[in-house]
Structure formats: C-alpha cells, structure tokens
Design a protein around this motif. Sequence first.
Motif, PDB file in Angstrom:
ATOM      1  N   VAL A   1       3.234  -1.170  -8.182  1.00 15.47           N
ATOM      2  CA  VAL A   1       3.628  -1.071  -6.779  1.00 15.47           C
ATOM      3  C   VAL A   1       5.094  -0.663  -6.749  1.00 15.47           C
ATOM      4  N   ASP A   2       5.481   0.095  -5.732  1.00 16.79           N
ATOM      5  CA  ASP A   2       6.870   0.574  -5.662  1.00 16.79           C
ATOM      6  C   ASP A   2       7.860  -0.534  -5.332  1.00 16.79           C
ATOM      7  N   VAL A   3       7.578  -1.263  -4.266  1.00 13.72           N
ATOM      8  CA  VAL A   3       8.515  -2.285  -3.784  1.00 13.72           C
ATOM      9  C   VAL A   3       7.730  -3.542  -3.435  1.00 13.72           C
ATOM     10  N   ALA A   4       8.333  -4.707  -3.677  1.00 13.16           N
ATOM     11  CA  ALA A   4       7.672  -5.974  -3.353  1.00 13.16           C
ATOM     12  C   ALA A   4       8.713  -6.996  -2.921  1.00 13.16           C
ATOM     13  N   THR A   5       8.227  -8.046  -2.279  1.00  4.99           N
ATOM     14  CA  THR A   5       9.087  -9.160  -1.927  1.00  4.99           C
ATOM     15  C   THR A   5       9.123 -10.164  -3.072  1.00  4.99           C
ATOM     16  N   ASN A   6      10.196 -10.953  -3.117  1.00  6.61           N
ATOM     17  CA  ASN A   6      10.322 -12.025  -4.093  1.00  6.61           C
ATOM     18  C   ASN A   6      11.497 -12.890  -3.665  1.00  6.61           C
ATOM     19  N   ASN A   7      11.957 -13.780  -4.546  1.00  7.42           N
ATOM     20  CA  ASN A   7      13.123 -14.586  -4.181  1.00  7.42           C
ATOM     21  C   ASN A   7      13.958 -14.945  -5.404  1.00  7.42           C
ATOM     22  N   SER A   8      15.141 -15.483  -5.153  1.00 11.19           N
ATOM     23  CA  SER A   8      16.102 -15.758  -6.219  1.00 11.19           C
ATOM     24  C   SER A   8      15.595 -16.820  -7.186  1.00 11.19           C
TER      25      SER A   8
END
Length: 357
Positions: free
Chosen positions: A235-242
């Motif tokens: 996938v090109d772009v995804a959400t995540n977190n620190s």
Amino acid sequence: MKTAFFMNGSARLAFALVGTALIVSCSNPSATTDTADAGNDAATEAAAPADGEVCAPEFAEIDFGIISTESQANLEELWEPFLAAMSEDMGRQINGFYATDYAGVIEAMGAGKIQLAWYGGKSYIEAAKRSGAEAFAQTVASDGSKGYYAHLITNIENPIVGEIDVEAGNGDQFVIENSADLTFAFNDPNSTSGFLVPSYYVFAQNGVNPNEAFSELVFSGSHEATAQAVANNQVDVATNNSESMARLQETDPEAFEQVQIIWTSPLIPSDPIAFKSDLPDCLKEEFKDFFHNFDDEAVLGPLDWAGFDPAGDTDWNTIRELDIAKQMEEIKNDAAISEADKTTQLAELEKQLEALK
C-alpha cells in the motif's frame, strides 16, 4: 504508485469532518483529574467491605479486554506478565480477553463478558456510550508523557518520498493533492490514531472525502498490519502512531527501516483503563488501588509504560469533540437526509458539543 493490496475489496466510508478542534482542546485535564480524585478517602471507606466480608466474591475471576493493536501472540507476550502480577496482587485470577478487532472488546464489556479493559481514546468513548465503560486510569509512557502521535507512513523506497519534504512532515498535503494515484490504508474504524485523528486533521480540514479520493481505500485492522503492509510495499500510504512505530523498531527492525513517517498529528491523550460502571464499588476501589500504585518496571517496561495516573471520563472529551465533528459533516453531506432533518440532527449534535465544554 503501488497498487497491490493486502485486503480483498475496498472499505467504503463516506465522511468529512468540520470545525477547528485541536487534539489538546478546551477540556481541562487537571480539573478532570481533580474530579476523579475528589472524595477518594470517603469513597474508599464507603466501598470497603465490612470486617470479615470478602469484596465481590462472585468475581473470583476477572476478564480483562485487550484491544487488537497487534497479533494476539504478540499481545499475550506483552500482557501476560502484567495480568499475572495483577492476579497475585488482587488475589483474583485475571484473564486476558483478546478480540480480533476493537469492536470485540467494546461489545464484550457491554455483554458483561469482561469487567475491565485497555482501550484507545476512540474505542473508549464508544464503550462508554454503548457498553457502560468508565475510565479510572490513564497510561503514562516510559518517558513520563501522557500522550502520543498519529502518523501517515509510506515505504522509504516509494517514489512519493522524493516529492515530500520529510523534515517538514508535509506528506499530508502531498497525499491530498495526489490521492487519485495512491492506495491508502486506515487501521480499525474504532482506532483513535489509525482513523479518527487523521480523518479530521488530514482530510476534513482540507475538505477531502477519502472514500472518493483514493484509487483504493482499505481498513487493515491493527497498527502492526498497516506497518507491515507499508514495509512490504502493499500500500502507498497508511495510518499508524508513534507508540506502534517504537514497538515495530523493537520487534521487527528490518520492517522499521523500510517505513518513512511523512506526517505527524498534534498530541493525542494517552490510553484509558476502564471498568464496567455497574461493578461493586469495593471491586472498583481494588482496581484503582492496583493501577494507581503499580510501578514494577520489569513488567511495565515491555509495554513502554511507567505506570498509570488517576483519570476520569471527561479526560477523553477531546476525542468526543472530534467524533461529533465527524458526525456533523456526515449529516451535512448525506443527500438522503432532508434539510429539515439535517437541521434537527445538527442542532442535537451542537448541544452535545456544547455540553463537553
């Protein structure tokens, strides 16, 4: 751009958000903590069982819900030492409940299958509304902070990295301007950092509906899943977190080296621990006593926590504000709702928003 997908089908979700709410909003954390602490001595005395009585003997075992930020195997490795320490301290068997998605933990509390849970902010406000969840503690990170950040991530070798000022972290603007050529992955729809926060700050504030914007939009589930999808060029772009990025660096450094952060959100309040509100008062006090005083570094270290601070329900009003803004914009953009009904529904949400201030 990459066009290989790690889920079958596309997850369709039409929305846009409005308003100018900041993640650190008008809610007063110190006031809510004071409220949570107010009258503690009196409450403890009132909740204590009489001499010779055992508190809530019907709860010889406690089921503790764990949201699905990673695979169950990984979560069990992290959480079982904590649950064992809690069992020993409380003199009750504490069992981990690992659902396959966030909704599973929310629904389990509503059905009385679990008495206690670790939630994210978004999943907590849903559980408080639907399942009788009541926050009483907030996680404190190993560095002493009580917040974390949402990210947009891409593969370090993806050509879009060359089009972004990585140091400035302006990848959100590139994603918006080039969305038609990109594949995009959210985490779970009940995730704060993996859905609600980027939905507001990246898309709503720029008037973009992600369901219509991307060549393909999917929901991957856990933060671990989106990180691996990006690392593997699925996938090109995804959400995540620190927090999940720090965890990935520890568990899979090769995958971590393949991930490039391209956008970072404002600070998000750290996670709540909540019990079911209809539990016996003496049992609630036992939970508070354990969490507010637990500081075993050997057990908390792998979770990247230093401990838990007292907290109350209103400490997550900032998340409620974002959620209400999302609902308002969905109503405004729904052609199937009459103007009269829109006015009525929006007025009700405005009341809810005002009540949080």
